[in-house]
Scaffold this motif. Structure first.
Motif, mmCIF file in Angstrom:
data_model
loop_
_atom_site.group_PDB
_atom_site.id
_atom_site.type_symbol
_atom_site.label_atom_id
_atom_site.label_comp_id
_atom_site.label_asym_id
_atom_site.label_seq_id
_atom_site.Cartn_x
_atom_site.Cartn_y
_atom_site.Cartn_z
ATOM 1 N N THR A 76 4.220 -69.133 -7.387
ATOM 2 C CA THR A 76 4.479 -69.896 -6.154
ATOM 3 C C THR A 76 4.231 -69.021 -4.935
ATOM 4 O O THR A 76 4.642 -67.860 -4.902
ATOM 5 C CB THR A 76 5.926 -70.424 -6.134
ATOM 6 O OG1 THR A 76 6.148 -71.210 -7.305
ATOM 7 C CG2 THR A 76 6.176 -71.283 -4.908
ATOM 8 N N LEU A 101 4.056 -68.729 -0.476
ATOM 9 C CA LEU A 101 4.466 -69.261 0.827
ATOM 10 C C LEU A 101 3.278 -69.140 1.767
ATOM 11 O O LEU A 101 2.869 -68.042 2.141
ATOM 12 C CB LEU A 101 5.668 -68.486 1.371
ATOM 13 C CG LEU A 101 6.238 -68.999 2.702
ATOM 14 C CD1 LEU A 101 6.847 -70.393 2.522
ATOM 15 C CD2 LEU A 101 7.288 -68.046 3.254
ATOM 16 N N HIS A 116 7.356 -84.862 5.148
ATOM 17 C CA HIS A 116 6.275 -84.086 4.539
ATOM 18 C C HIS A 116 4.982 -84.277 5.335
ATOM 19 O O HIS A 116 4.887 -85.155 6.193
ATOM 20 C CB HIS A 116 6.044 -84.519 3.082
ATOM 21 C CG HIS A 116 5.806 -85.993 2.922
ATOM 22 N ND1 HIS A 116 6.833 -86.899 2.724
ATOM 23 C CD2 HIS A 116 4.667 -86.737 2.969
ATOM 24 C CE1 HIS A 116 6.332 -88.118 2.639
ATOM 25 N NE2 HIS A 116 5.011 -88.048 2.790
ATOM 26 N N TYR A 143 2.924 -82.201 0.815
ATOM 27 C CA TYR A 143 3.796 -81.039 0.698
ATOM 28 C C TYR A 143 4.839 -81.087 1.813
ATOM 29 O O TYR A 143 4.555 -81.527 2.927
ATOM 30 C CB TYR A 143 3.006 -79.726 0.804
ATOM 31 C CG TYR A 143 2.054 -79.518 -0.361
ATOM 32 C CD1 TYR A 143 2.516 -79.054 -1.592
ATOM 33 C CD2 TYR A 143 0.696 -79.812 -0.231
ATOM 34 C CE1 TYR A 143 1.648 -78.883 -2.660
ATOM 35 C CE2 TYR A 143 -0.176 -79.647 -1.291
ATOM 36 C CZ TYR A 143 0.303 -79.181 -2.505
ATOM 37 O OH TYR A 143 -0.552 -79.025 -3.567
ATOM 38 N N THR A 144 6.055 -80.618 1.496
ATOM 39 C CA THR A 144 7.131 -80.601 2.477
ATOM 40 C C THR A 144 7.244 -79.225 3.115
ATOM 41 O O THR A 144 7.475 -78.247 2.401
ATOM 42 C CB THR A 144 8.475 -80.968 1.818
ATOM 43 O OG1 THR A 144 8.354 -82.243 1.196
ATOM 44 C CG2 THR A 144 9.581 -81.023 2.855
ATOM 45 N N VAL A 204 8.697 -75.914 4.852
ATOM 46 C CA VAL A 204 9.967 -75.197 4.741
ATOM 47 C C VAL A 204 10.100 -74.279 5.949
ATOM 48 O O VAL A 204 9.282 -74.320 6.867
ATOM 49 C CB VAL A 204 10.028 -74.380 3.432
ATOM 50 C CG1 VAL A 204 9.937 -75.293 2.222
ATOM 51 C CG2 VAL A 204 8.922 -73.322 3.375
ATOM 52 N N LEU A 249 4.559 -73.622 4.104
ATOM 53 C CA LEU A 249 4.524 -74.472 2.917
ATOM 54 C C LEU A 249 4.715 -73.619 1.663
ATOM 55 O O LEU A 249 4.007 -72.631 1.470
ATOM 56 C CB LEU A 249 3.195 -75.214 2.833
ATOM 57 C CG LEU A 249 2.886 -76.178 3.986
ATOM 58 C CD1 LEU A 249 1.429 -76.586 3.961
ATOM 59 C CD2 LEU A 249 3.775 -77.409 3.913
ATOM 60 N N MET A 250 5.682 -73.996 0.827
ATOM 61 C CA MET A 250 5.934 -73.298 -0.431
ATOM 62 C C MET A 250 5.273 -74.111 -1.547
ATOM 63 O O MET A 250 5.686 -75.246 -1.821
ATOM 64 C CB MET A 250 7.444 -73.181 -0.659
ATOM 65 C CG MET A 250 7.820 -72.210 -1.757
ATOM 66 S SD MET A 250 9.619 -72.129 -1.992
ATOM 67 C CE MET A 250 10.122 -71.278 -0.482
ATOM 68 N N THR A 278 9.790 -77.002 -7.515
ATOM 69 C CA THR A 278 9.421 -77.017 -6.091
ATOM 70 C C THR A 278 9.961 -78.250 -5.378
ATOM 71 O O THR A 278 9.712 -78.431 -4.187
ATOM 72 C CB THR A 278 7.889 -76.941 -5.912
ATOM 73 O OG1 THR A 278 7.266 -77.899 -6.775
ATOM 74 C CG2 THR A 278 7.367 -75.559 -6.237
ATOM 75 N N THR A 282 11.804 -77.723 -1.982
ATOM 76 C CA THR A 282 11.250 -77.560 -0.628
ATOM 77 C C THR A 282 11.899 -78.466 0.432
ATOM 78 O O THR A 282 12.200 -77.980 1.521
ATOM 79 C CB THR A 282 9.717 -77.738 -0.620
ATOM 80 O OG1 THR A 282 9.372 -78.998 -1.209
ATOM 81 C CG2 THR A 282 9.041 -76.614 -1.395
ATOM 82 N N VAL A 325 15.279 -77.053 1.877
ATOM 83 C CA VAL A 325 15.354 -75.849 2.719
ATOM 84 C C VAL A 325 15.785 -76.210 4.141
ATOM 85 O O VAL A 325 16.791 -75.714 4.654
ATOM 86 C CB VAL A 325 13.997 -75.110 2.727
ATOM 87 C CG1 VAL A 325 14.032 -73.946 3.717
ATOM 88 C CG2 VAL A 325 13.654 -74.600 1.326
#
Length: 515
Positions: free
Chosen positions: A284, A286, A304, A320-321, A323, A344-345, A394, A397, A400
């Motif tokens: 994973t 960042l 997101h 993607y959400t 963080v 984004l993670m 994940t 996310t 967070v």
């Protein structure tokens, strides 16, 4: 998502579409499709679906669909636009299914409204009418008048409460938008101004108002957004490159000065630069993306964005959400966001076409990022006493920003608990930060649950289950207001929702993050 057979990946589908094989069964012809004809193609071995007026033969795509054949069959032989928008309107179906295009839907004749109804309508809004007989020869005329008048009235009602002005000085151009919406804030205003093109979108619940023009003259890259929150006034301030008088703001784009449902507007993307990429776990990363100059964008908590890449000539989009760069341990003030970067993670899958392409991006490369989407409301947290978060992998996310918001800005919360499901210890995201957070704030508790632990693991083990949730998901008091948020792989979320329902939690007490 469902497991796909070998040779049925996204890359395999792209290869098939470029193979030259006739995927429509029409040998390259485009036809006009009636509702009756569409309804005949409603089987797995012969499946046509209409999306926004275009008909596609999705039969060859059945085995490649990540959501499974049954999901596609829900729209077989029908107009699947609404279902498509509910599940994943962000998917660029035009690119994915372009070789499956059968043709357009035939336009149905629309019955004209009756003249008597029009006259009643005029009298209702106090428009005087003449007491003269209406003859058959006048019907077409009156029907046209009704349609035109109705459209004008609708536009008037919309823009009466959502309109804009602009004015200028020697050095500045200011666009003022009057939303008349209380509690207007920076997260509800999205502005992009690059290459003399201005796009400003104001979010108002499930609708948005748009100002979109090619500016009359050049401006600098700096954009200032001022918001009068109590009255809902938004100012977009641009700096002129040359101190000359503008004759007009600019030429409007399609959609300019409109107030419509956000789902009808479509997604807007801008190019963002990759400025850093750091390892979070063994698989994973960042990613830190920098917004272009001239962009004002704040991603609200619980929402997101979509990333878009061109892979092998095909547009591929994934949600993607965002963080934070780290979990804040300072609870005196809300975390400060610079408004320039998006974090984004993202888990990198060894066989994942999209994530592999992401992982191969170099610092300085660009990727397209959409406007934020999502239906989570902060008010759901602000009226709760217990916040319980269930995350799988994940699916952590969206939690967070939610954690930071809850612990820094919501004083009524008694407990905030995160139950974090992973396979192994090495998979746990930000474990040290979460443990430090639990030590720092007595309201916060984190529980790690592993499905494939080593023999040295002393914590909880297993997968999401009714018995496990009944142990950890509890109200601090019998009558306390609770909000339970859940996010993870589709089976994890679906099972979790059912277990929570079985445990007696209502739909209003649960929010599932999906995209």
């Amino acid at each position: 998502q469902v497991p796909l057979k070998p040779g049925r990946s996204l890359m395999d589908w792209i290869r098939l579409t470029k193979s030259g094989k006739d995927l429509t069964g029409l040998k390259g012809r485009l036809i006009e499709v009636t509702e009756d004809e569409l309804s005949k193609h409603n089987k797995k071995e012969d499946c046509w679906i209409c999306i926004r007026g275009f008909v596609y033969n999705v039969t060859p795509y059945m085995e490649y669909h990540p959501g499974g054949e049954d999901e596609l069959m829900k729209a077989a032989g029908t107009d699947g636009t609404d279902l498509f928008d509910q599940v994943h309107r962000w998917v660029n179906y035009e690119s994915m299914l372009k070789e499956c295009l059968v043709g357009r839907m035939a336009v149905k004749p629309i019955a004209a409204p009756k003249v008597a109804e029009f006259l009643h309508f005029l009298s209702f809004i106090n428009v005087p009418t003449c007491n003269v007989p209406i003859f058959k020869s006048d019907i077409i005329f009156w029907n046209v008048i009704l349609v035109v008048f109705s459209k004008l009235l609708t536009l008037h009602l919309i823009f009466k409460s959502n309109n804009y002005d602009w004015f200028q000085t020697d050095s500045l151009v200011t666009i003022v938008i009057y939303t008349k919406q209380k509690d207007m804030n920076a997260e509800l205003v999205i502005v992009d101004c690059q290459d003399k093109r201005l796009r400003g979108e104001i979010i108002m619940d499930d609708h948005s108002y748009l100002v979109a023009v090619d500016l009359d003259n050049a401006v600098s890259e700096d954009v200032t957004v001022n918001i009068a929150e109590k009255v809902g006034k938004v100012e977009i301030i641009l700096s002129k490159k040359d101190n000359i008088h503008w004759k007009m703001l600019g030429q409007p784009w399609e959609g300019h000065n409109t107030f419509i449902k956000r789902t009808d507007r479509g997604l807007f993307y801008r190019k963002c630069k990759l400025v850093s990429k750091t390892e979070v776990t063994h698989d994973t990363r960042l990613f830190c993306l920098m917004l272009p100059k001239g962009t004002h964008l704040r991603v609200p908590t619980g929402q997101h964005v979509y990333l878009k890449q061109i892979i092998a000539g095909t547009e591929v989009v994934k949600p993607y959400t965002p963080v934070l760069p780290f979990l804040s341990l300072d609870f005196q003030e809300p975390p400060c966001h610079d408004g320039v970067h998006i974090y984004l993670m993202i888990k990198i899958y060894s066989c994942g076409l999209f994530t592999q392409a992401l992982d191969h991006l170099q610092i300085g490369d660009y990727i397209f990022v959409s406007n934020p989407e999502g239906n989570f409301k902060k008010s759901q947290v602000q009226t709760s006493e217990d916040l319980l978060l269930l995350a799988g992998g994940t699916g952590f996310t969206p939690m967070v920003k939610l954690l930071n918001f809850a612990l820094t800005e919501v004083s009524c919360l008694r407990t905030v608990k995160l139950i974090f499901f992973n396979k192994t210890e090495d998979d746990i995201l930000w474990r040290n930060q979460l443990e430090q957070l639990a030590l720092k704030d007595e309201r916060f508790e984190v529980q790690f649950v592993l499905s494939q632990p080593t023999k040295d693991w002393v914590g909880k083990q297993g997968k999401i289950s009714s018995s496990l949730l009944s142990e950890f998901v509890k109200r601090s008091r019998r009558d306390s207001k609770v909000l339970i948020c859940i996010c993870g792989p589709a089976p994890f979320t679906e099972q979790g929702l059912q277990y929570l329902k079985d445990l007696g939690y209502s739909q209003e007490e649960i929010h599932a993050f999906t995209a």
